[in-house]
Design an enzyme around this catalytic site. Structure first.
Site: not given
Length: 207
Positions: A17-18, A69, A113, A145-146, A149
């Site tokens: 939706s964003n 990751r 967020h 950043d890492e 949030d």
């Protein structure tokens, strides 16, 4: 599209939706960017379908195909660079990113967020707000950043928490502000209205 437009890549895990709010802002000519590619870690993400309708390239990368990751993020970067992406938008992306993604795009990755960060980072931010009993919640667009949030805040919008709110009702009202805030933040960045300044070893961002 004008050759001078910034090319953005959008990464999403869900409904998109964003992403649709970005498309709507482009159509309304309040946002002058080109979406070069839409990526997802979920094969059936509706965000991919939204992009395909507009004939925008889409890529699904399965995290299970990568050992860790950083390896996954390296593959993401390869796709972004193949599509000449200059700026990355995480729009409902449910994975923690690593330096493998951030280093090739320094200060060029943003996230939205559903809380007024630094309050309520992580999953289920709206539920966290209700449990905490706050009267004001909202949403935040920030540089990534890492940490989860975390990172310099670009813009925020406040949303009142009403008596009788459920997680679903609060989520719906915050989402309205997300759809307004994210295209605005992208526009600020791509029009160079956000300037980074050095403060010792820290970097701050100003509107």
């Amino acid at each position: 599209m004008s050759e001078s437009m910034s090319v953005i890549g959008v990464i999403a895990s869900g409904r998109g939706s964003n992403l649709q709010a970005i498309f709507d802002a482009i159509d309304a000519k309040t946002l002058s960017v080109q979406v070069g590619v839409v990526m997802s870690d979920k094969k059936d993400a509706e965000a991919l379908a939204r992009a395909q309708i507009r004939q925008i390239p889409t890529v699904f990368l399965d995290p299970k195909a990568y050992p860790d990751r950083p390896s996954y993020d390296t593959a993401v970067v390869h796709v972004l660079l193949e599509h000449c992406v200059q700026f990355v938008v995480l729009a409902g992306y449910m994975r923690i990113v690593t330096k493998a993604l951030l280093d090739p795009f320094p200060n060029k990755v943003i996230n939205i967020h559903p809380s007024l960060l630094p309050s309520f980072p992580g999953m289920h931010a709206q539920r966290q707000a209700l449990v905490a009993g706050v009267k004001i919640s909202g949403c935040t667009v920030h540089f990534v950043d890492e940490a989860v949030d975390h990172g310099p805040i670009i813009s925020q919008a406040a949303v009142p928490v009403l008596d009788g709110d459920t997680e679903q009702s609060l989520t719906a009202r915050i989402l309205v502000e997300e759809h307004r805030l994210l295209p605005m933040a992208i526009s600020l960045y791509t029009s160079s209205q956000i300037k980074s300044i050095q403060n010792g070893k820290k970097e701050r961002f100003m509107l």
